[in-house]
Design a protein around this motif. Sequence first.
Motif, mmCIF file in Angstrom:
data_model
loop_
_atom_site.group_PDB
_atom_site.id
_atom_site.type_symbol
_atom_site.label_atom_id
_atom_site.label_comp_id
_atom_site.label_asym_id
_atom_site.label_seq_id
_atom_site.Cartn_x
_atom_site.Cartn_y
_atom_site.Cartn_z
ATOM 1 N N GLN A 5 57.613 90.949 21.845
ATOM 2 C CA GLN A 5 57.491 92.129 20.985
ATOM 3 C C GLN A 5 56.946 93.308 21.781
ATOM 4 O O GLN A 5 57.449 94.427 21.656
ATOM 5 C CB GLN A 5 56.569 91.843 19.799
ATOM 6 C CG GLN A 5 57.162 90.919 18.772
ATOM 7 C CD GLN A 5 56.142 90.532 17.729
ATOM 8 O OE1 GLN A 5 54.974 90.290 18.041
ATOM 9 N NE2 GLN A 5 56.577 90.481 16.482
ATOM 10 N N THR A 35 55.295 109.285 16.233
ATOM 11 C CA THR A 35 54.546 109.562 15.009
ATOM 12 C C THR A 35 55.436 109.462 13.776
ATOM 13 O O THR A 35 55.042 108.889 12.761
ATOM 14 C CB THR A 35 53.903 110.963 15.090
ATOM 15 O OG1 THR A 35 53.027 110.991 16.221
ATOM 16 C CG2 THR A 35 53.142 111.301 13.838
ATOM 17 N N LYS A 36 56.634 109.989 13.898
ATOM 18 C CA LYS A 36 57.528 110.056 12.738
ATOM 19 C C LYS A 36 58.240 108.737 12.437
ATOM 20 O O LYS A 36 58.395 108.363 11.273
ATOM 21 C CB LYS A 36 58.564 111.153 12.974
ATOM 22 C CG LYS A 36 59.446 111.434 11.793
ATOM 23 C CD LYS A 36 60.319 112.644 12.040
ATOM 24 C CE LYS A 36 61.165 112.969 10.832
ATOM 25 N NZ LYS A 36 62.019 114.139 11.053
ATOM 26 N N PHE A 37 58.675 108.030 13.478
ATOM 27 C CA PHE A 37 59.570 106.898 13.261
ATOM 28 C C PHE A 37 58.977 105.514 13.510
ATOM 29 O O PHE A 37 59.552 104.528 13.073
ATOM 30 C CB PHE A 37 60.831 107.055 14.122
ATOM 31 C CG PHE A 37 61.646 108.252 13.754
ATOM 32 C CD1 PHE A 37 62.321 108.318 12.535
ATOM 33 C CD2 PHE A 37 61.738 109.330 14.599
ATOM 34 C CE1 PHE A 37 63.070 109.423 12.191
ATOM 35 C CE2 PHE A 37 62.489 110.452 14.258
ATOM 36 C CZ PHE A 37 63.159 110.498 13.052
ATOM 37 N N TRP A 38 57.894 105.426 14.222
ATOM 38 C CA TRP A 38 57.338 104.109 14.512
ATOM 39 C C TRP A 38 56.348 103.701 13.428
ATOM 40 O O TRP A 38 55.556 104.522 12.942
ATOM 41 C CB TRP A 38 56.644 104.092 15.864
ATOM 42 C CG TRP A 38 57.590 103.965 17.028
ATOM 43 C CD1 TRP A 38 58.862 104.425 17.109
ATOM 44 C CD2 TRP A 38 57.322 103.340 18.270
ATOM 45 N NE1 TRP A 38 59.400 104.135 18.332
ATOM 46 C CE2 TRP A 38 58.473 103.458 19.069
ATOM 47 C CE3 TRP A 38 56.212 102.694 18.799
ATOM 48 C CZ2 TRP A 38 58.554 102.949 20.352
ATOM 49 C CZ3 TRP A 38 56.283 102.188 20.078
ATOM 50 C CH2 TRP A 38 57.443 102.311 20.846
ATOM 51 N N ALA A 39 56.363 102.430 13.085
ATOM 52 C CA ALA A 39 55.410 101.886 12.119
ATOM 53 C C ALA A 39 53.996 101.946 12.696
ATOM 54 O O ALA A 39 53.807 101.938 13.921
ATOM 55 C CB ALA A 39 55.771 100.432 11.797
ATOM 56 N N ARG A 40 53.030 102.012 11.820
ATOM 57 C CA ARG A 40 51.629 102.067 12.244
ATOM 58 C C ARG A 40 51.298 100.912 13.192
ATOM 59 O O ARG A 40 50.616 101.113 14.204
ATOM 60 C CB ARG A 40 50.718 102.027 11.021
ATOM 61 C CG ARG A 40 49.251 102.169 11.362
ATOM 62 C CD ARG A 40 48.382 102.210 10.117
ATOM 63 N NE ARG A 40 48.669 103.445 9.375
ATOM 64 C CZ ARG A 40 48.838 103.495 8.060
ATOM 65 N NH1 ARG A 40 48.765 102.414 7.339
ATOM 66 N NH2 ARG A 40 49.078 104.640 7.468
ATOM 67 N N SER A 41 51.792 99.728 12.898
ATOM 68 C CA SER A 41 51.499 98.572 13.757
ATOM 69 C C SER A 41 52.097 98.735 15.156
ATOM 70 O O SER A 41 51.483 98.345 16.151
ATOM 71 C CB SER A 41 52.020 97.286 13.111
ATOM 72 O OG SER A 41 53.432 97.351 12.941
ATOM 73 N N MET A 42 53.283 99.324 15.236
ATOM 74 C CA MET A 42 53.919 99.561 16.540
ATOM 75 C C MET A 42 53.106 100.561 17.354
ATOM 76 O O MET A 42 52.883 100.366 18.560
ATOM 77 C CB MET A 42 55.344 100.078 16.347
ATOM 78 C CG MET A 42 56.283 99.085 15.692
ATOM 79 S SD MET A 42 57.816 99.848 15.114
ATOM 80 C CE MET A 42 58.600 100.321 16.640
ATOM 81 N N LYS A 43 52.662 101.623 16.701
ATOM 82 C CA LYS A 43 51.856 102.639 17.385
ATOM 83 C C LYS A 43 50.543 102.033 17.872
ATOM 84 O O LYS A 43 50.120 102.299 19.004
ATOM 85 C CB LYS A 43 51.598 103.828 16.459
ATOM 86 C CG LYS A 43 52.863 104.627 16.158
ATOM 87 C CD LYS A 43 52.598 105.832 15.295
ATOM 88 C CE LYS A 43 52.589 105.458 13.851
ATOM 89 N NZ LYS A 43 52.661 106.610 12.933
ATOM 90 N N ARG A 44 49.916 101.227 17.051
ATOM 91 C CA ARG A 44 48.653 100.589 17.441
ATOM 92 C C ARG A 44 48.864 99.676 18.646
ATOM 93 O O ARG A 44 48.077 99.683 19.588
ATOM 94 C CB ARG A 44 48.081 99.798 16.265
ATOM 95 C CG ARG A 44 46.707 99.198 16.551
ATOM 96 C CD ARG A 44 46.119 98.486 15.342
ATOM 97 N NE ARG A 44 46.845 98.830 14.179
ATOM 98 C CZ ARG A 44 47.502 98.026 13.313
ATOM 99 N NH1 ARG A 44 47.477 96.920 13.380
ATOM 100 N NH2 ARG A 44 48.188 98.369 12.302
ATOM 101 N N GLN A 72 45.258 109.718 17.003
ATOM 102 C CA GLN A 72 44.682 108.652 16.177
ATOM 103 C C GLN A 72 43.164 108.772 16.140
ATOM 104 O O GLN A 72 42.541 108.619 15.091
ATOM 105 C CB GLN A 72 45.097 107.282 16.708
ATOM 106 C CG GLN A 72 46.552 106.950 16.478
ATOM 107 C CD GLN A 72 46.970 105.634 17.110
ATOM 108 O OE1 GLN A 72 46.280 105.088 17.968
ATOM 109 N NE2 GLN A 72 48.113 105.130 16.699
#
Length: 80
Positions: A5, A35-44, A72
């Motif tokens: 992943q 910021t616009k397209f990635w899920a919060r978990s992906m960004k984290r 963030q």
Amino acid sequence: MSRSQLDTLIHMVNQIAINNAHYDDAAERIHAHLTKFWARSMKRQIVDYLQQDGSELSPLAREAIERLAQAQTEARSASA
């Protein structure tokens, strides 16, 4: 998170960086995309990877993720 992943996220952000490298404001464009397209978990996960290692990120991807991490941190400070 599994290594596969994480590898996928690294590959994705590096590809986004390649596709935006020709813009003068490339890092900002990449940051906006994440910021616009990635899920919060992906960004984290990608911010965590940058902070722990980040060696597989292109310089442009690294810059965009640093902006994401800063945003963030600012959001957390504002809500505290």
